[in-house]
Design a protein around this motif. Structure first.
Motif, short mmCIF file in Angstrom:
data_model
loop_
_atom_site.label_atom_id
_atom_site.label_comp_id
_atom_site.label_asym_id
_atom_site.label_seq_id
_atom_site.Cartn_x
_atom_site.Cartn_y
_atom_site.Cartn_z
N MET A 1 0.93 -1.22 0.07
CA MET A 1 0.03 -0.02 0.10
C MET A 1 0.93 1.17 -0.02
SD MET A 1 -3.25 0.73 -0.05
CE MET A 1 -4.63 1.45 0.70
N LEU A 2 0.56 2.22 -0.65
CA LEU A 2 1.15 3.29 -0.93
C LEU A 2 0.95 4.45 0.30
CD1 LEU A 2 0.78 4.01 -4.96
CD2 LEU A 2 2.76 3.02 -3.50
N HIS A 75 -6.64 15.56 -18.05
CA HIS A 75 -5.26 14.68 -17.58
C HIS A 75 -5.48 14.21 -16.26
CE1 HIS A 75 -3.31 16.13 -21.33
NE2 HIS A 75 -3.17 17.38 -20.80
N VAL A 76 -6.50 13.29 -16.15
CA VAL A 76 -6.82 12.78 -14.98
C VAL A 76 -5.90 11.07 -15.21
CG1 VAL A 76 -8.33 11.51 -13.13
CG2 VAL A 76 -9.03 13.69 -14.54
N MET A 77 -4.80 11.01 -14.31
CA MET A 77 -4.17 10.02 -14.75
C MET A 77 -3.85 9.22 -13.24
SD MET A 77 -1.57 11.59 -17.26
CE MET A 77 -1.13 13.07 -16.63
N THR A 78 -3.58 8.08 -13.04
CA THR A 78 -2.86 7.43 -12.24
C THR A 78 -1.76 6.51 -12.62
OG1 THR A 78 -4.84 7.42 -10.90
CG2 THR A 78 -3.19 6.08 -9.97
N ALA A 79 -0.50 6.52 -11.73
CA ALA A 79 0.61 5.49 -12.43
C ALA A 79 0.03 4.29 -12.37
CB ALA A 79 1.71 5.81 -11.65
N PRO A 80 0.54 3.29 -13.14
CA PRO A 80 -0.12 1.76 -13.08
C PRO A 80 0.02 1.26 -11.61
CG PRO A 80 1.16 2.33 -15.24
CD PRO A 80 1.26 3.54 -14.31
N GLY A 84 -6.34 1.82 -8.68
CA GLY A 84 -7.45 0.74 -7.74
C GLY A 84 -6.95 1.25 -6.07
N GLN A 85 -6.47 2.32 -5.95
CA GLN A 85 -6.37 2.64 -4.52
C GLN A 85 -7.13 3.96 -4.20
OE1 GLN A 85 -2.54 2.26 -2.74
NE2 GLN A 85 -1.74 1.07 -4.51
N THR A 90 -9.93 10.58 -5.60
CA THR A 90 -9.76 11.81 -4.80
C THR A 90 -9.16 13.01 -5.31
OG1 THR A 90 -8.90 10.10 -2.75
CG2 THR A 90 -8.04 12.35 -2.56
N LEU A 91 -8.45 12.67 -6.38
CA LEU A 91 -7.82 14.06 -7.19
C LEU A 91 -9.24 14.68 -7.84
CD1 LEU A 91 -4.75 12.34 -8.83
CD2 LEU A 91 -4.99 14.30 -7.30
#
Length: 147
Positions: A1-2, A75-80, A84-85, A90-91
């Protein structure tokens, strides 16, 4: 978990933002993503675009702004490794809260027609696909097809 922290995006974040765009499947980099254009957008819409970090590593981005009447997400992006977290959710929530504080009642976003993962994400968040009723027209003001 990050261990994720969130903060507003600034022009100084442009290099990390560009690296994330280059590494994100389904993202097309345009002239409008160059430093000067991004800095102008962020300065025109202060505190409306947000980033997510795991330590000093950028793992998420959502840009937003408005024209005084309607809001826009880009530009809504999440690193691979961070997907899923709930980072993108949230952004997006942070962007929508900022737009709401400015009196914006409706927000638009665009996705590429073949980015089905993005389509599913937005539908899960309650966004409506209005392709049957809205047609987007664009016009280049410069002689650059990548504008």
């Amino acid at each position: 978990m990050l261990s994720v922290t969130f903060r507003a995006m600034t022009p100084a974040d442009h290099p990390a933002f560009m690296n994330m765009m280059k590494a994100t499947t389904g993202v097309v980099i345009r002239k409008a993503d160059e430093y000067a254009a991004v800095a102008r957008y962020l300065n025109r819409n202060p505190g409306m675009s947000h980033l997510a970090f795991d330590g000093d590593q950028l793992v998420g981005c959502a840009m937003s702004g408005h024209d005084g009447k309607r809001g826009y997400l880009q530009h809504v992006m999440t690193a691979p490794q961070a997907q899923g977290q709930g980072i993108a959710r949230t952004l997006v929530d942070r962007c929508l809260e900022a737009l709401s504080r400015e009196g914006i009642d409706k927000v638009h976003l665009d996705t590429l027609h073949d980015n089905h993962q993005a389509h599913r994400f937005w539908e899960r968040l309650g966004w409506s696909n209005r392709n049957a009723e809205i047609v987007r027209f664009s016009r280049l003001l410069v002689d650059d097809p990548n504008a």
